[in-house]
Design a protein around this motif. Structure first.
Motif, PDB file in Angstrom:
ATOM      1  N   VAL A   7       0.843  -1.184   0.000  1.00  0.00           N
ATOM      2  CA  VAL A   7       0.000   0.000   0.000  1.00  0.00           C
ATOM      3  C   VAL A   7       0.878   1.233   0.000  1.00  0.00           C
ATOM      4  O   VAL A   7       1.730   1.387   0.869  1.00  0.00           O
ATOM      5  CB  VAL A   7      -0.932   0.021   1.233  1.00  0.00           C
ATOM      6  N   LEU A   8       0.682   2.096  -0.965  1.00  0.00           N
ATOM      7  CA  LEU A   8       1.457   3.322  -1.072  1.00  0.00           C
ATOM      8  C   LEU A   8       0.611   4.478  -0.583  1.00  0.00           C
ATOM      9  O   LEU A   8      -0.468   4.744  -1.095  1.00  0.00           O
ATOM     10  CB  LEU A   8       1.877   3.549  -2.525  1.00  0.00           C
ATOM     11  N   LEU A   9       1.108   5.152   0.424  1.00  0.00           N
ATOM     12  CA  LEU A   9       0.339   6.226   1.040  1.00  0.00           C
ATOM     13  C   LEU A   9       1.037   7.552   0.844  1.00  0.00           C
ATOM     14  O   LEU A   9       2.212   7.693   1.143  1.00  0.00           O
ATOM     15  CB  LEU A   9       0.196   5.972   2.545  1.00  0.00           C
ATOM     16  N   ASP A 131       8.088 -11.524   6.717  1.00  0.00           N
ATOM     17  CA  ASP A 131       6.709 -11.147   6.379  1.00  0.00           C
ATOM     18  C   ASP A 131       6.724 -10.187   5.189  1.00  0.00           C
ATOM     19  O   ASP A 131       6.951  -8.992   5.348  1.00  0.00           O
ATOM     20  CB  ASP A 131       6.041 -10.500   7.592  1.00  0.00           C
ATOM     21  N   ASN A 132       6.468 -10.734   4.010  1.00  0.00           N
ATOM     22  CA  ASN A 132       6.368  -9.901   2.816  1.00  0.00           C
ATOM     23  C   ASN A 132       4.923  -9.580   2.460  1.00  0.00           C
ATOM     24  O   ASN A 132       4.666  -8.878   1.480  1.00  0.00           O
ATOM     25  CB  ASN A 132       7.037 -10.608   1.629  1.00  0.00           C
ATOM     26  N   ALA A 133       3.982 -10.096   3.238  1.00  0.00           N
ATOM     27  CA  ALA A 133       2.566  -9.916   2.933  1.00  0.00           C
ATOM     28  C   ALA A 133       2.026  -8.586   3.435  1.00  0.00           C
ATOM     29  O   ALA A 133       1.090  -8.034   2.873  1.00  0.00           O
ATOM     30  CB  ALA A 133       1.745 -11.057   3.524  1.00  0.00           C
ATOM     31  N   ASN A 134       2.612  -8.078   4.502  1.00  0.00           N
ATOM     32  CA  ASN A 134       2.104  -6.853   5.124  1.00  0.00           C
ATOM     33  C   ASN A 134       3.170  -5.767   5.017  1.00  0.00           C
ATOM     34  O   ASN A 134       4.150  -5.769   5.753  1.00  0.00           O
ATOM     35  CB  ASN A 134       1.759  -7.119   6.589  1.00  0.00           C
ATOM     36  N   ARG A 135       2.957  -4.848   4.109  1.00  0.00           N
ATOM     37  CA  ARG A 135       3.956  -3.814   3.869  1.00  0.00           C
ATOM     38  C   ARG A 135       3.264  -2.575   3.325  1.00  0.00           C
ATOM     39  O   ARG A 135       2.297  -2.668   2.579  1.00  0.00           O
ATOM     40  CB  ARG A 135       5.009  -4.315   2.877  1.00  0.00           C
ATOM     41  N   PHE A 136       3.748  -1.419   3.713  1.00  0.00           N
ATOM     42  CA  PHE A 136       3.216  -0.164   3.180  1.00  0.00           C
ATOM     43  C   PHE A 136       4.345   0.852   3.129  1.00  0.00           C
ATOM     44  O   PHE A 136       5.430   0.632   3.679  1.00  0.00           O
ATOM     45  CB  PHE A 136       2.057   0.370   4.028  1.00  0.00           C
ATOM     46  N   SER A 137       4.107   1.967   2.465  1.00  0.00           N
ATOM     47  CA  SER A 137       5.124   3.016   2.406  1.00  0.00           C
ATOM     48  C   SER A 137       4.491   4.378   2.600  1.00  0.00           C
ATOM     49  O   SER A 137       3.301   4.574   2.362  1.00  0.00           O
ATOM     50  CB  SER A 137       5.878   2.981   1.069  1.00  0.00           C
ATOM     51  N   ILE A 138       5.294   5.304   3.065  1.00  0.00           N
ATOM     52  CA  ILE A 138       4.903   6.704   3.224  1.00  0.00           C
ATOM     53  C   ILE A 138       6.024   7.555   2.651  1.00  0.00           C
ATOM     54  O   ILE A 138       7.201   7.235   2.847  1.00  0.00           O
ATOM     55  CB  ILE A 138       4.696   7.078   4.710  1.00  0.00           C
ATOM     56  N   TYR A 139       5.675   8.602   1.946  1.00  0.00           N
ATOM     57  CA  TYR A 139       6.731   9.478   1.444  1.00  0.00           C
ATOM     58  C   TYR A 139       6.412  10.938   1.715  1.00  0.00           C
ATOM     59  O   TYR A 139       5.255  11.329   1.856  1.00  0.00           O
ATOM     60  CB  TYR A 139       6.970   9.264  -0.053  1.00  0.00           C
ATOM     61  N   SER A 213       9.757   2.731  -6.528  1.00  0.00           N
ATOM     62  CA  SER A 213       8.300   2.798  -6.629  1.00  0.00           C
ATOM     63  C   SER A 213       7.660   3.575  -5.497  1.00  0.00           C
ATOM     64  O   SER A 213       6.549   4.082  -5.631  1.00  0.00           O
ATOM     65  CB  SER A 213       7.705   1.383  -6.680  1.00  0.00           C
ATOM     66  N   CYS A 214       8.361   3.692  -4.367  1.00  0.00           N
ATOM     67  CA  CYS A 214       7.733   4.361  -3.223  1.00  0.00           C
ATOM     68  C   CYS A 214       8.169   5.801  -3.054  1.00  0.00           C
ATOM     69  O   CYS A 214       7.377   6.655  -2.667  1.00  0.00           O
ATOM     70  CB  CYS A 214       8.018   3.603  -1.935  1.00  0.00           C
TER      71      CYS A 214
END
Length: 240
Positions: A7-9, A131-139, A213-214
């Protein structure tokens, strides 16, 4: 815990400030697995595990535990940011444990992140697994003037910190790098301590691989997952 998600936030500066101050969770995921029923043995075990992790985590910044048997067994993990004081760690874990139950009231698994801590639980043994299933980013919404050069320095700083962190007992490292003028680039990397040193390095290298990408050309950013995370900014954000 669930199918792979990234998820990209993009958050405005006000929300980023709130997160930095610990006012709100950064993000959370509720497990898509089966739910438990109210007053069930699983709920009782989850309550006990939450209390155990709340007590255990602040002294070292990391907690790991499992309570119950068979279908009622629950596994939990907590991690505080490496520079967090025991008092702030305890407060963050308390907030995280309460908030994730409000947001995922009957889910057998869930994960929540604050700026200073993470809380995760599941009905299957996930210890020692990346855990590669739960990941997000903030920029940071601000762009740099020379993205190519800046991106190279970000990657260089973070890669160096990975080499330092995976050899440390706390699997955590921070550092800085001089930029133009008086500006500096600050970074941090961290893994959960159920991972081996090799697994920590693998996890962080995978997270850093998400940089294009993030956070391409952004003044700051982070990729946060269930097993590791990194962050960089052009201002200091950790206690030294």
């Amino acid at each position: 815990m669930s199918s792979a998600r990234f998820v990209l936030l993009s958050l405005c500066s006000v929300l980023l400030l709130q997160a930095a101050l610990g006012a709100n969770p950064l993000f959370h995921f509720c497990s898509t697995s089966e739910n438990f029923t109210a007053n069930s043995p699983y709920e009782s075990n989850l309550n006990k595990l939450t209390s155990f992790l709340y007590t255990k985590t602040p002294s070292s910044g990391f907690g790991l535990g499992s309570i119950g048997q068979y279908q009622d067994q629950v596994y939990g993990l907590t991690l505080c940011r490496g520079d967090t004081s025991p008092l702030d760690c305890k407060a963050c874990i308390a907030d995280a444990g309460a908030e994730i139950r409000r947001r995922c009231p009957r889910n057998k698994g869930a994960i929540i992140w604050y700026d200073k801590c993470m809380f995760k639980y599941l009905d299957t043994d996930f210890f020692g697994q990346i855990d590669n299933a739960n990941r997000f980013s903030i920029y940071n919404v601000n762009n740099v003037s020379d993205p190519e050069a800046f991106n190279s320095k970000v990657r260089g700083l973070l890669t160096g910190l990975v080499e330092e962190a995976y050899a440390m007992p706390k699997l955590y490292a921070t550092g800085e790098m001089a930029l133009e003028g008086e500006t500096k680039l600050y970074g941090s990397v961290q893994c959960t301590r159920d991972l081996s040193a090799t697994e920590c390095k693998e996890c962080l290298e995978g997270a850093i691989g998400e940089l294009p990408s993030c956070c391409d050309g952004k003044e700051g950013g982070r990729v946060v997952g269930g097993s590791c995370n990194f962050r960089y900014e052009i201002y200091p954000f950790v206690n030294v």
